[in-house]
Each structure stands twice: as structure tokens, then as C-alpha cells.
Enzyme design. Structure first.
Site, PDB file in Angstrom:
ATOM      1  N   GLY A 182      -2.835   4.295  -7.298  1.00  0.00           N
ATOM      2  CA  GLY A 182      -4.025   5.086  -7.680  1.00  0.00           C
ATOM      3  C   GLY A 182      -4.354   6.032  -6.455  1.00  0.00           C
ATOM      4  CD  GLU A 213      -1.911   7.011 -10.852  1.00  0.00           C
ATOM      5  OE1 GLU A 213      -2.237   5.989 -10.401  1.00  0.00           O
ATOM      6  OE2 GLU A 213      -1.213   7.135 -12.007  1.00  0.00           O
ATOM      7  CD  GLU A 253       1.107   2.493  -9.700  1.00  0.00           C
ATOM      8  OE1 GLU A 253       2.158   2.889  -9.130  1.00  0.00           O
ATOM      9  OE2 GLU A 253       0.038   3.198  -9.625  1.00  0.00           O
TER      10      GLU A 253
HETATM   11  C1  HXC Z   1      -7.509  -4.415  -3.563  1.00  0.00           C
HETATM   12  C2  HXC Z   1      -6.676  -4.289  -1.488  1.00  0.00           C
HETATM   13  C3  HXC Z   1      -5.744  -3.214  -2.117  1.00  0.00           C
HETATM   14  C4  HXC Z   1      -5.877  -2.858  -3.248  1.00  0.00           C
HETATM   15  C5  HXC Z   1      -5.410  -3.518   0.269  1.00  0.00           C
HETATM   16  N1  HXC Z   1      -6.487  -4.269  -0.441  1.00  0.00           N
HETATM   17  N2  HXC Z   1      -4.882  -2.902  -0.859  1.00  0.00           N
HETATM   18  N3  HXC Z   1      -7.451  -4.775  -2.389  1.00  0.00           N
HETATM   19  N4  HXC Z   1      -6.870  -3.438  -4.079  1.00  0.00           N
HETATM   20  N5  HXC Z   1      -5.206  -2.021  -3.938  1.00  0.00           N
HETATM   21  C6  HXC Z   1      -6.901  -5.275   0.828  1.00  0.00           C
HETATM   22  C7  HXC Z   1      -6.143  -6.332   1.055  1.00  0.00           C
HETATM   23  O1  HXC Z   1      -6.180  -7.587   0.033  1.00  0.00           O
HETATM   24  C8  HXC Z   1      -6.777  -6.886   2.371  1.00  0.00           C
HETATM   25  O2  HXC Z   1      -7.849  -7.733   2.073  1.00  0.00           O
HETATM   26  C9  HXC Z   1      -7.173  -5.658   3.017  1.00  0.00           C
HETATM   27  O3  HXC Z   1      -7.388  -4.826   1.792  1.00  0.00           O
HETATM   28  C10 HXC Z   1      -6.186  -5.122   3.868  1.00  0.00           C
HETATM   29  O4  HXC Z   1      -5.086  -5.118   3.610  1.00  0.00           O
HETATM   30  P1  HXC Z   1      -3.832  -5.970   3.866  1.00  0.00           P
HETATM   31  O5  HXC Z   1      -2.833  -6.101   2.831  1.00  0.00           O
HETATM   32  O6  HXC Z   1      -4.077  -7.133   4.724  1.00  0.00           O
HETATM   33  O7  HXC Z   1      -2.999  -4.685   4.889  1.00  0.00           O
HETATM   34  P2  HXC Z   1      -1.691  -4.340   5.579  1.00  0.00           P
HETATM   35  O8  HXC Z   1      -0.842  -5.707   5.752  1.00  0.00           O
HETATM   36  O9  HXC Z   1      -1.665  -3.317   6.481  1.00  0.00           O
HETATM   37  O10 HXC Z   1      -1.196  -3.932   4.336  1.00  0.00           O
HETATM   38  C11 HXC Z   1      -1.362  -2.713   3.725  1.00  0.00           C
HETATM   39  C12 HXC Z   1      -0.717  -2.428   2.470  1.00  0.00           C
HETATM   40  C13 HXC Z   1      -1.000  -3.577   1.457  1.00  0.00           C
HETATM   41  C14 HXC Z   1       0.770  -2.434   2.690  1.00  0.00           C
HETATM   42  C15 HXC Z   1      -1.070  -1.035   1.906  1.00  0.00           C
HETATM   43  O11 HXC Z   1      -2.377  -3.831   1.590  1.00  0.00           O
HETATM   44  C16 HXC Z   1      -0.775  -3.333  -0.211  1.00  0.00           C
HETATM   45  O12 HXC Z   1       0.430  -3.164  -0.495  1.00  0.00           O
HETATM   46  N6  HXC Z   1      -1.757  -3.069  -0.738  1.00  0.00           N
HETATM   47  C17 HXC Z   1      -1.533  -2.986  -2.323  1.00  0.00           C
HETATM   48  C18 HXC Z   1      -0.762  -1.528  -2.648  1.00  0.00           C
HETATM   49  C19 HXC Z   1      -0.624  -1.481  -4.040  1.00  0.00           C
HETATM   50  O13 HXC Z   1       0.166  -2.454  -4.537  1.00  0.00           O
HETATM   51  N7  HXC Z   1      -1.377  -0.172  -4.489  1.00  0.00           N
HETATM   52  C20 HXC Z   1      -0.964  -0.196  -6.063  1.00  0.00           C
HETATM   53  C21 HXC Z   1      -2.236  -0.930  -6.697  1.00  0.00           C
HETATM   54  S1  HXC Z   1      -1.847  -0.628  -8.540  1.00  0.00           S
HETATM   55  P3  HXC Z   1      -8.237  -9.156   2.967  1.00  0.00           P
HETATM   56  O14 HXC Z   1      -9.358  -9.703   2.051  1.00  0.00           O
HETATM   57  O15 HXC Z   1      -7.077 -10.042   2.716  1.00  0.00           O
HETATM   58  O16 HXC Z   1      -8.565  -8.847   4.145  1.00  0.00           O
HETATM   59  C22 HXC Z   1      -2.647   0.842  -8.673  1.00  0.00           C
HETATM   60  C23 HXC Z   1      -2.852   1.109 -10.457  1.00  0.00           C
HETATM   61  C24 HXC Z   1      -3.414   2.594 -10.631  1.00  0.00           C
HETATM   62  O17 HXC Z   1      -3.220   1.745  -8.049  1.00  0.00           O
HETATM   63  C25 HXC Z   1      -3.597   2.914 -11.921  1.00  0.00           C
HETATM   64  C26 HXC Z   1      -4.553   2.143 -12.716  1.00  0.00           C
HETATM   65  C27 HXC Z   1      -5.122   2.374 -14.135  1.00  0.00           C
END
Ligand code: HXC
Length: 260
Positions: free
Chosen positions: A111, A114, A134
Site C-alpha cells: 500500500g 500504491e 502482497e
Molecule cells: C503492520 C508493520 C508493517 C505493516 C512493519 N510493521 N511493516 N506492521 N503492517 N505493513 C511493524 C513490524 O511488525 C514491527 O513491529 C515494526 O513495524 C518494525 O518493523 P520490522 O519488521 O521490525 O523492521 P525491519 O526488520 O527493518 O523490516 C522492515 C520491513 C518489514 C522489511 C519493511 O517490516 C516488512 O517486511 N514489513 C511488511 C511489508 C509488507 O509486506 N507490506 C505489504 C503489506 S500488504 P514490532 O511490534 O515487531 O516492533 C499491503 C496491501 C495493500 O500493503 C492493499 C490493501 C487493500
């Protein structure tokens, strides 16, 4: 009351909207999407705002995606509403009557990408990573990513990013046309400020005509788009700013545009 996930700052016609959940890497939950929608509606309506800059708080992320913890709890009906909420926001941004610049200061994933793609210009820090991961969650983009990525970068890039789910670096994003410029991270703010400053003194009605012609024109057949361009072009001859711009050129002086 909980603090707002979005902060707003004004300077010389430039409104900076910052997504402010750095502890969640600025992930988009419903509250943040709604706050962003309100912030963009206000920026649209305020004639003192000539340009909008959108960025994320903290050193790591623009936006790391939709909030995965919130999505984990949704059923299909709520998920549909969530997708539509995000799509409405992205469409509002894309159809803003003034330029919107995304300052991509770190991760722009899911997102987050996006959101950046809905902006009119994207300037990325060299440390930024962009992608549609995703698929790794058993999902697909749902805030317009499949459609905007396809239109911005073509089918090959859209399929590569969405099928493989592997983020790319800023240099590759530049190569794909996904971002307009890549700058050293330490210079992102000043580069974006310079760009925003020059747009803030440009002729607002002409900027709006460009946005209308390119965004709307890009969504219709060429004959329709060309007619639309001519209509925009002709309309600008009714503006004081067009007389000012052409007269200033002829008089060898800097134009002063007044949004009329
Ligand atoms: C909720 C999130 C998050 C997310 C990170 N965090 N991304 N929480 N939603 N999308 C949180 C982590 O859980 C963590 O919380 C804190 O933020 C720090 O992140 P870390 O993972 O510890 O950091 P790091 O190791 O540096 O890794 C960074 C990262 C990773 C590679 C960006 O966080 C990651 O892969 N995030 C998810 C990326 C992703 O898949 N995005 C797409 C989502 S789906 P804590 O509590 O552990 O400290 C989407 C759909 C859109 O976007 C359309 C919807 C209709």
C-alpha cells in the site's frame, strides 16, 4: 485522545503531509487512511496551498504497506471496504487539482508503493526500497497497485513486481520509470523542497490543466484526449496568468502568477 497518524505543515505555498506512525513503519490502517483523506481534501480546498508533499516520518520508511495486523482480523466484507477506502484515497490524490510529490524516504511497500504511485511525482532516497510484496502474504495489491503499476511501467514490470513480490532498489525503480529521480538520502528533503518551491511559483491554473490532461487523457482514447487537451489549452487564454506569463516573457521579466 490518541494523536493523529498524520501531521501537516505549511511553508510558502507548500503543504507537507507526513504519515506519522514510525513505530509501525507508517503502515496504513483505517484511521491513517481516513486521516490522509481528510488532509488531502483540506489541501485541495485551500487556495493558499499550491503544492503538496507527502512523506513518511522516521528514517526507515515512507510506508511499509497496509497494516498487516489490522488486515489479519478482517473478513471479506470488511476487506472489500478496506480496499475501497484506500482506492478512494489514491484516486483523490491522483485527481488533486495541484501537484502532489511523494518524497520516498525509505520502504515503499504494498500500500505504500500504491500511495506513492497515486502521487504525480516521486523523488526517492537512494536508500529506498519499493515493491508489491502482497503475494508473500497470500494477497494481491488492493489500493490500485496492479492498475497503476501497469500504466506507469508496463506489463512486464507490473507482473515482475506483483508475481515475485521482491522489493527493488531505487536505482532499478528509476530504470523502470517508477520514480522520477533518485537522490542521496541526506539530500531528499532539500531536493524535494526545491522542486516543490518551483512548482509553488508556477501558474496554478496551467498546472491544473496539465494534471487534468495527463491524468484524464491517459485514461481515454487519443481522439478524446486530444480534444480535452485543446479545451484546456483554449481555456487558459481566459486567464490573467496566461497574459502575465506571455507578457513577462516578452518583457524579459519574471512572471508573477496569481491563480486567476
Ligand atoms: C503492520 C508493520 C508493517 C505493516 C512493519 N510493521 N511493516 N506492521 N503492517 N505493513 C511493524 C513490524 O511488525 C514491527 O513491529 C515494526 O513495524 C518494525 O518493523 P520490522 O519488521 O521490525 O523492521 P525491519 O526488520 O527493518 O523490516 C522492515 C520491513 C518489514 C522489511 C519493511 O517490516 C516488512 O517486511 N514489513 C511488511 C511489508 C509488507 O509486506 N507490506 C505489504 C503489506 S500488504 P514490532 O511490534 O515487531 O516492533 C499491503 C496491501 C495493500 O500493503 C492493499 C490493501 C487493500
Amino acid at each position: 485522545m490518541a494523536s493523529s497518524p498524520v501531521t501537516v505543515r505549511d511553508a510558502d505555498g507548500v503543504r507537507t503531509i507526513t504519515i506519522d506512525r514510525p513505530e509501525r513503519l507508517n503502515a496504513l490502517d483505517r484511521q491513517t487512511l481516513e486521516a490522509l483523506d481528510a488532509a488531502f481534501a483540506a489541501a485541495s480546498a485551500d487556495t493558499a496551498v499550491r503544492v503538496v508533499v507527502l512523506t513518511g516520518a522516521g528514517p526507515k520508511a515512507f510506508v511499509a504497506g497496509a497494516d498487516i495486523a489490522e488486515m489479519n482480523q478482517l473478513g471479506p466484507i470488511e476487506a472489500r471496504e478496506f480496499s475501497l477506502l484506500g482506492q478512494r484515497l489514491m484516486r483523490r490524490i491522483e485527481r488533486m487539482p495541484k501537484p502532489v510529490i511523494a518524497a520516498v524516504n525509505g520502504y515503499a511497500l504494498g500500500g505504500g508503493l500504491e500511495l506513492a504511485m497515486a502521487c504525480h511525482l516521486r523523488i526517492a532516497a537512494d536508500s529506498a526500497r519499493l515493491g508489491q510484496p502482497e503475494i508473500n502474504l497470500g494477497l494481491v495489491p488492493g489500493f490500485g497497485g496492479t492498475q497503476r503499476l501497469l500504466r506507469l511501467c508496463g506489463r512486464a514490470a507490473a507482473l515482475e513486481l506483483c508475481l515475485l513480490g521482491k522489493p527493488i532498489d531505487a536505482a532499478r525503480a528509476l530504470q523502470l520509470g517508477l520514480v522520477n529521480r533518485v537522490v542521496p538520502a541526506a539530500e531528499l528533503e532539500s531536493e524535494v523542497a526545491t522542486l516543490a518551491g518551483s512548482l509553488a511559483t508556477a501558474a496554478p491554473l496551467a498546472l491544473r490543466a496539465v494534471l487534468d490532461a495527463v491524468v484524464v487523457g491517459g485514461e481515454c482514447a487519443i481522439e478524446e484526449g486530444l480534444q480535452f487537451e485543446t479545451a484546456q489549452f483554449a481555456l487558459l487564454f481566459a486567464t490573467e496568468d496566461m497574459r502575465e506569463g506571455t507578457s513577462a516573457f516578452l518583457g524579459k521579466r519574471t512572471p508573477q502568477f496569481r491563480n486567476r
